[in-house]
Scaffold this active site. Structure first.
Site, short mmCIF file in Angstrom:
data_model
loop_
_atom_site.label_atom_id
_atom_site.label_comp_id
_atom_site.label_asym_id
_atom_site.label_seq_id
_atom_site.Cartn_x
_atom_site.Cartn_y
_atom_site.Cartn_z
CB ILE A 1 -2.45 -3.87 20.93
CG1 ILE A 1 -3.31 -2.49 21.05
CG2 ILE A 1 -3.43 -4.87 20.34
CD1 ILE A 1 -4.18 -2.09 21.99
CB VAL B 1 -1.06 -0.04 1.23
CG1 VAL B 1 -2.18 -0.82 0.74
CG2 VAL B 1 -0.32 -0.04 2.48
CB SER C 1 0.43 4.95 17.44
OG SER C 1 1.03 4.64 18.69
CE1 TYR D 1 4.25 2.25 14.54
CE2 TYR D 1 4.36 3.34 16.47
CZ TYR D 1 3.54 2.42 15.39
OH TYR D 1 2.22 2.06 15.78
CB ALA D 2 6.61 8.62 17.62
CB SER E 1 5.03 7.64 10.39
OG SER E 1 4.67 6.59 11.23
P1 NAD Z 1 1.43 -6.30 12.76
O1 NAD Z 1 2.68 -5.96 12.18
O2 NAD Z 1 0.87 -7.35 13.38
O3 NAD Z 1 0.21 -6.10 11.30
C1 NAD Z 1 0.72 -4.90 10.28
C2 NAD Z 1 0.51 -5.68 9.12
O4 NAD Z 1 0.55 -4.58 8.01
C3 NAD Z 1 0.98 -6.91 8.82
O5 NAD Z 1 -0.02 -7.90 7.97
C4 NAD Z 1 1.91 -6.28 7.47
O6 NAD Z 1 2.41 -7.37 6.66
C5 NAD Z 1 1.14 -5.49 6.69
N1 NAD Z 1 1.91 -4.36 6.27
C6 NAD Z 1 3.08 -3.83 6.58
N2 NAD Z 1 3.55 -3.11 5.42
C7 NAD Z 1 2.64 -3.18 4.48
C8 NAD Z 1 2.47 -2.44 3.14
N3 NAD Z 1 3.58 -1.95 2.84
N4 NAD Z 1 1.56 -2.90 2.56
C9 NAD Z 1 0.55 -3.83 2.92
N5 NAD Z 1 0.49 -4.04 4.16
C10 NAD Z 1 1.57 -4.01 4.87
O7 NAD Z 1 1.07 -5.04 13.60
P2 NAD Z 1 -0.40 -4.53 14.40
O8 NAD Z 1 0.20 -4.47 15.90
O9 NAD Z 1 -1.49 -5.24 14.18
O10 NAD Z 1 -0.53 -2.99 13.83
C11 NAD Z 1 -1.57 -2.52 13.26
C12 NAD Z 1 -1.99 -1.22 13.32
O11 NAD Z 1 -1.88 -0.56 14.57
C13 NAD Z 1 -0.69 -0.38 12.60
O12 NAD Z 1 -1.04 0.87 12.22
C14 NAD Z 1 0.06 -0.10 13.97
O13 NAD Z 1 1.11 1.14 13.88
C15 NAD Z 1 -0.75 0.23 14.90
N6 NAD Z 1 -0.53 0.26 16.34
C16 NAD Z 1 -0.39 -0.86 17.02
C17 NAD Z 1 -0.08 -0.81 18.52
C18 NAD Z 1 0.52 -2.24 19.16
O14 NAD Z 1 0.79 -2.02 20.30
N7 NAD Z 1 0.43 -3.30 18.40
C19 NAD Z 1 0.07 0.23 18.98
C20 NAD Z 1 -0.52 1.48 18.43
C21 NAD Z 1 -0.68 1.57 17.07
#
Ligand code: NAD
Length: 248
Positions: free
Chosen positions: A190, A66, A144, A157-158, A160
């Site tokens: 999470i 994406v 986030s 990351y922060a 972005s």
């Molecule tokens: P995760 O790594 O388990 O899942 C992320 C998914 O995004 C993966 O399936 C990965 O393959 C996909 N992805 C990455 N780059 C991609 C690309 N260029 N094109 C298409 N797909 C792509 O992470 P998560 O924890 O489920 O995170 C989901 C969202 O939640 C993210 O935006 C993350 O920043 C946000 N988030 C997570 C947490 C946490 O603590 N886990 C906290 C705050 C925010």
């Protein structure tokens, strides 16, 4: 009546983690769910799970990066061709390299901005014209807490995610005349692969008391917040950021 009956929803990064939980929940609530991810095997597994296990579930997997304009344009064209419309877009895909400014090289910075921020711009750019045609739509960006208050050793990351919050608020203004709502969720800690990738079990145990209710959040708990903002229940809410997991 299910909360997303008859809707078509695109969820990026839905092969695993929060995106997967959201895709399953959306399918349970009656949406035709499009799972977009770079990971083919996990993406297909999630899709098959929905089509097999969710009553009336209708999921479609599209492999796409994406952060690349051509991939996003083709993905949106495929959705329109196969499903006819797009009601909901969840910009969830992201990566999370860690490091201070001294530890973050230029290519990592650029990659994070591309995957976490440019991707949301691209998906909205190609999806919004279809929502405008229908004079309705709901976009949820997964930001986030780090985008609201910053964090140590995670500068790219922060930043972005702070950008994604600015994007959410500006897009909400632009799209208000078209009855398209744009909101964000800001999760904290999470329990997903992303969270565990750079924290040891020991570290998590040490820190867990600082997290809300002294535990990590579950992907499903973020999915519930995304569902609320995506659904008509949030029909009078736009440009907002919903924190999931406590602010501090
Ligand atoms: P995760 O790594 O388990 O899942 C992320 C998914 O995004 C993966 O399936 C990965 O393959 C996909 N992805 C990455 N780059 C991609 C690309 N260029 N094109 C298409 N797909 C792509 O992470 P998560 O924890 O489920 O995170 C989901 C969202 O939640 C993210 O935006 C993350 O920043 C946000 N988030 C997570 C947490 C946490 O603590 N886990 C906290 C705050 C925010």
């Amino acid at each position: 009546m299910r909360r997303l009956e008859g809707k078509v929803a695109i969820i990026t990064g839905a092969a695993r983690g929060i995106g997967k939980a959201t895709a399953i929940l959306f399918a349970r609530e009656g949406a035709k769910t499009v799972i977009v991810d770079v990971l083919r095997d996990e993406g297909e597994e999630t899709t098959e799970y929905i089509n097999r296990e969710v009553h009336g579930g209708a999921a479609l997997f599209i492999q796409a990066d994406v952060s690349e304009a051509d991939d996003v344009e083709n993905m949106v064209e495929t959705v329109i061709e196969k499903l006819g419309k797009i009601d909901i877009l969840v910009n969830n895909a992201a990566i999370q390299p860690v490091g201070t400014i001294l530890e973050t090289d230029v290519s990592t910075w650029d990659r994070v901005m591309k995957v976490n921020l440019r991707s949301a711009f691209l998906c909205c750019k190609y999806v919004v014209p279809h929502m405008i045609k229908n004079k309705s739509g709901s976009i949820v960006n997964v930001a986030s807490v780090l985008g609201l208050r910053g964090g140590d050793k995670i500068i790219a990351y922060a930043t972005s995610k702070a950008g994604l919050i600015g994007f959410t608020k500006s897009l909400a203004e632009d799209l208000m005349p078209y009855n398209i709502r744009v909101n964000a969720v800001a999760p904290r800690a999470i329990d997903t692969q992303m969270f565990r990738a750079y924290r040891s079990e020991e570290e998590i145990k040490k820190k867990v008391d600082r997290y809300l209710f002294s535990r990590l959040g579950r992907p499903e708990e973020v999915a519930n917040a995304i569902l609320f903002l995506a659904s008509d229940e949030a029909s009078y809410i736009t440009g907002e950021v919903l924190v999931v997991g406590g602010y501090c």
